[in-house]
Design an enzyme around this catalytic site. Structure first.
Site, short mmCIF file in Angstrom:
data_model
loop_
_atom_site.label_atom_id
_atom_site.label_comp_id
_atom_site.label_asym_id
_atom_site.label_seq_id
_atom_site.Cartn_x
_atom_site.Cartn_y
_atom_site.Cartn_z
N LYS A 89 -0.30 11.72 8.70
CA LYS A 89 -1.44 11.34 7.88
C LYS A 89 -1.05 11.52 6.43
CE LYS A 89 -5.76 10.18 7.51
NZ LYS A 89 -5.28 9.03 6.71
N LYS A 113 -0.25 20.67 3.00
CA LYS A 113 -1.63 20.40 2.63
C LYS A 113 -2.47 20.14 3.89
CE LYS A 113 -1.95 17.16 -0.34
NZ LYS A 113 -2.23 16.07 -1.27
N LYS A 125 3.73 9.86 4.41
CA LYS A 125 3.38 9.19 3.15
C LYS A 125 4.11 7.86 3.11
CE LYS A 125 1.04 9.81 -0.71
NZ LYS A 125 -0.23 10.52 -0.94
N GLY A 164 -5.25 5.69 1.09
CA GLY A 164 -4.90 5.25 -0.27
C GLY A 164 -4.22 6.34 -1.07
N ASP A 165 -3.73 5.97 -2.23
CA ASP A 165 -3.16 6.89 -3.21
C ASP A 165 -3.12 6.07 -4.51
OD1 ASP A 165 -1.61 9.66 -3.40
OD2 ASP A 165 -0.44 8.27 -4.58
N THR A 208 -11.58 13.65 -2.81
CA THR A 208 -10.49 14.39 -3.46
C THR A 208 -10.99 15.05 -4.75
OG1 THR A 208 -8.95 12.80 -2.52
CG2 THR A 208 -8.09 14.27 -4.22
N SER A 382 -10.57 12.22 5.22
CA SER A 382 -9.94 11.14 6.00
C SER A 382 -9.94 11.51 7.48
CB SER A 382 -8.49 10.93 5.56
OG SER A 382 -8.43 10.06 4.46
P1 NDP Z 1 -5.46 5.91 -9.03
O1 NDP Z 1 -4.47 4.82 -8.92
O2 NDP Z 1 -6.87 5.65 -8.65
O3 NDP Z 1 -5.46 6.53 -10.50
C1 NDP Z 1 -4.30 7.07 -11.06
C2 NDP Z 1 -4.60 7.39 -12.52
O4 NDP Z 1 -3.48 8.07 -13.08
C3 NDP Z 1 -4.81 6.16 -13.36
O5 NDP Z 1 -5.71 6.46 -14.38
C4 NDP Z 1 -3.42 5.89 -13.92
O6 NDP Z 1 -3.43 5.15 -15.13
C5 NDP Z 1 -2.91 7.28 -14.13
N1 NDP Z 1 -1.43 7.29 -13.98
C6 NDP Z 1 -0.71 6.90 -12.92
N2 NDP Z 1 0.61 7.03 -13.14
C7 NDP Z 1 0.70 7.51 -14.39
C8 NDP Z 1 1.78 7.87 -15.22
N3 NDP Z 1 3.06 7.76 -14.80
N4 NDP Z 1 1.49 8.36 -16.45
C9 NDP Z 1 0.20 8.50 -16.87
N5 NDP Z 1 -0.87 8.17 -16.14
C10 NDP Z 1 -0.62 7.69 -14.93
O7 NDP Z 1 -4.85 7.11 -8.15
P2 NDP Z 1 -5.61 8.37 -7.57
O8 NDP Z 1 -6.69 8.81 -8.48
O9 NDP Z 1 -5.92 8.09 -6.15
O10 NDP Z 1 -4.43 9.45 -7.55
C11 NDP Z 1 -4.18 10.35 -8.65
C12 NDP Z 1 -3.37 11.53 -8.16
O11 NDP Z 1 -4.08 12.21 -7.11
C13 NDP Z 1 -2.00 11.21 -7.56
O12 NDP Z 1 -1.11 12.27 -7.82
C14 NDP Z 1 -2.28 11.17 -6.06
O13 NDP Z 1 -1.12 11.38 -5.29
C15 NDP Z 1 -3.26 12.33 -5.96
N6 NDP Z 1 -4.11 12.35 -4.76
C16 NDP Z 1 -4.93 11.29 -4.47
C17 NDP Z 1 -5.73 11.33 -3.35
C18 NDP Z 1 -6.72 10.27 -3.04
O14 NDP Z 1 -7.53 10.48 -2.13
N7 NDP Z 1 -6.75 9.14 -3.74
C19 NDP Z 1 -5.65 12.47 -2.40
C20 NDP Z 1 -4.82 13.56 -2.87
C21 NDP Z 1 -4.06 13.47 -3.98
P3 NDP Z 1 -3.36 3.56 -15.11
O15 NDP Z 1 -4.69 3.10 -14.61
O16 NDP Z 1 -3.08 3.17 -16.51
O17 NDP Z 1 -2.24 3.23 -14.18
#
Ligand code: NDP
Length: 450
Positions: A89, A113, A125, A164-165, A208, A382
């Site tokens: 997962k 986790k 992943k 998603g991620d 999250t 999830s």
């Molecule tokens: P999204 O794609 O919805 O959002 C990511 C955000 O981070 C966007 O605002 C993006 O900006 C910014 N971002 C991405 N890459 C960079 C970078 N290299 N430098 C600066 N800003 C960056 O992703 P999520 O919110 O789903 O995920 C965010 C984090 O949370 C990740 O680390 C993910 O692995 C983690 N996570 C997510 C989960 C989930 O349920 N979605 C679960 C657990 C962890 P821009 O829009 O400009 O690209």
């Protein structure tokens, strides 16, 4: 302990250039030293050599046609890391920075986790170096269909259930699911984060971010404090950041920042959440557009930011929520946060703080919740979606949210109790790594050498 050192050295040789994976493995293995001193049987069973090696890694070519008729080629990945506790997962990430090392680091973190949630899920992943930015909806659909054309043969509701991620939200999950159904002929819970109309769970989208806030609440409560009235610094402007901000408002805190890859937004009276959702969930534009409605807010473009590190972490606040991406918070940022009086950090993103930044937080003995504990609410919900799918039910939002809260409290207790057991009661990194590892390792031993 030479054994841990040798394993890390072997990993460095066998995984050259996979720096993020090595960083994640080093953090976990270094924390396990006191456990191995007390319980050497883990070493006799070769658990650490086994746990750093994925059970299976799938790499594939993804060919699709863009709107101009040009054929595009991307790389696709799925790492099925560890199935000792249940079906693999973990999410799918679509971002140009994705490499096999990125997916391996995320899959490795996911094992521990998922174990901490107490739910029956293994770690995996996947993703692609595909960049969704600037692509039309039809291009996104064609890419998702091409990606699933290979992935579908490796996943299933009792084998591997992606979600998603970064870059993979409700729209992408919809296209991926449609293609899975077309190819397999089955309507089943093979992906999570689905739309509410066709098998999704209430509360999954929010989980999250809400979970990271609940975890902060737990950490503060243990120190006799609450979030009410606290100024909060949030990075990111995606799924995790948006719902972190939403829950912070519900609990009476004031989130004053968010950021995307192009810049940082600072709004001292509090981020306008409805506008943020409109910009990022509906219009999918840069945060700079926020100033059209709120000219009094400040926007700091990343390219103009003169310092090393991230502008969000240089502002004054009480609690920090890194919710963008890995290594977005470096040692100088940690220093600035501590200097500005931050006493609690809850990580919504995966491994957002560098090892040196984490060392600063631990040395200062502030409340620090590492991502593998603080952001586990997404994967936990999830699993609740999987449970609803397999029993053909849909639970109420109240029920899902209550379970999420319960899981986050359970994770915090496990981390805190384990940290205390190893005589380092404020160190939730140690607690999370030992508690997660022990659960997986014990299951691996019970299941024999496979
Ligand atoms: P999204 O794609 O919805 O959002 C990511 C955000 O981070 C966007 O605002 C993006 O900006 C910014 N971002 C991405 N890459 C960079 C970078 N290299 N430098 C600066 N800003 C960056 O992703 P999520 O919110 O789903 O995920 C965010 C984090 O949370 C990740 O680390 C993910 O692995 C983690 N996570 C997510 C989960 C989930 O349920 N979605 C679960 C657990 C962890 P821009 O829009 O400009 O690209």
């Amino acid at each position: 302990m030479p054994y841990v050192h040798e394993t890390l050295e072997a990993l460095r040789r066998s995984s050259p250039a996979q720096t993020e994976f090595y960083q994640a493995a080093e953090e976990v293995l270094e924390c396990l030293r006191p456990l191995f001193e007390r319980s050497p049987h883990y070493l006799d069973q070769g658990i650490i050599e086994r746990i750093v090696e994925p059970e299976r890694q799938i790499m594939f070519r993804v060919c699709w046609t863009d709107d101009s008729g040009k054929v595009q080629v991307n790389k696709g990945y799925r790492v099925q890391f560890n199935s000792a506790l249940g079906p693999y997962k973990g999410g799918l990430r679509f971002h140009p920075s994705v490499t096999s090392g990125t997916i391996k680091f995320l899959g490795f973190e996911q094992i521990f986790k998922n174990a901490l949630t107490g739910l029956p899920i293994g770690g995996g992943k996947g993703g692609s170096d595909f960049d969704p930015k600037g692509r039309s909806d039809v291009e996104i659909m064609r890419f998702c269909q091409a990606f699933m054309s290979e992935l579908y043969r490796h996943i299933g509701p009792t084998t591997d259930v992606p979600a998603g991620d970064i870059g993979v939200g409700a729209r992408e999950i919809g296209f991926l699911y449609g293609q899975y159904k077309r190819l397999s002929g089955r309507y089943e819970g093979v992906l999570t984060g689905k739309s509410l109309n066709w098998g999704g769970s209430l509360g999954r989208k929010e989980a999250t971010g809400y979970g990271a806030v609940y975890f902060a609440e737990n950490m503060l409560e243990a120190r006799g404090e609450t979030l009410e009235g606290k100024t909060c610094l949030v990075s990111g402007a995606g799924n995790v950041a948006i719902y972190t901000i939403e829950k912070l408002y519900e609990l009476g805190a004031i989130p004053i920042t968010c950021s995307d890859s192009r810049g940082t937004l600072h709004h001292a009276r509090g981020i306008d959440l409805a506008l943020l959702k409109e910009l990022k969930e509906v219009r999918r534009v840069s945060l700079a557009a926020y100033l059209e409605t709120h000219p009094e807010a400040h926007y700091i473009p990343t390219r103009d930011y003169p310092n090393d590190g991230h502008a969000v972490w240089r502002l004054k606040g009480d609690v920090a929520f890194p919710c963008a991406t890995q290594n977005e918070l470096i040692e100088a940022d940690a220093e600035a946060l501590l200097g500005n009086g931050v006493t609690c950090i809850s990580e919504g993103a995966n491994m957002p703080s560098t090892a040196a930044a984490v060392d600063r937080f631990l040395a200062a003995k502030v409340a620090y919740g590492p991502g593998k504990a603080a952001n586990a609410g997404g994967v936990a919900t999830s699993q609740l979606e999987m449970a609803q799918n397999s029993s053909m039910q849909q639970w109420s939002l109240e029920k899902v949210d209550a379970k999420l809260k319960e899981v986050m409290t359970h994770i915090h207790c496990q981390c805190a109790d384990t940290a205390a057991e190893f005589d380092d009661s404020t160190n939730l990194v140690l607690g999370a790594n030992i508690a997660g590892f022990r659960k997986v390792a014990d299951a691996m031993i019970e299941q024999g050498v496979v």
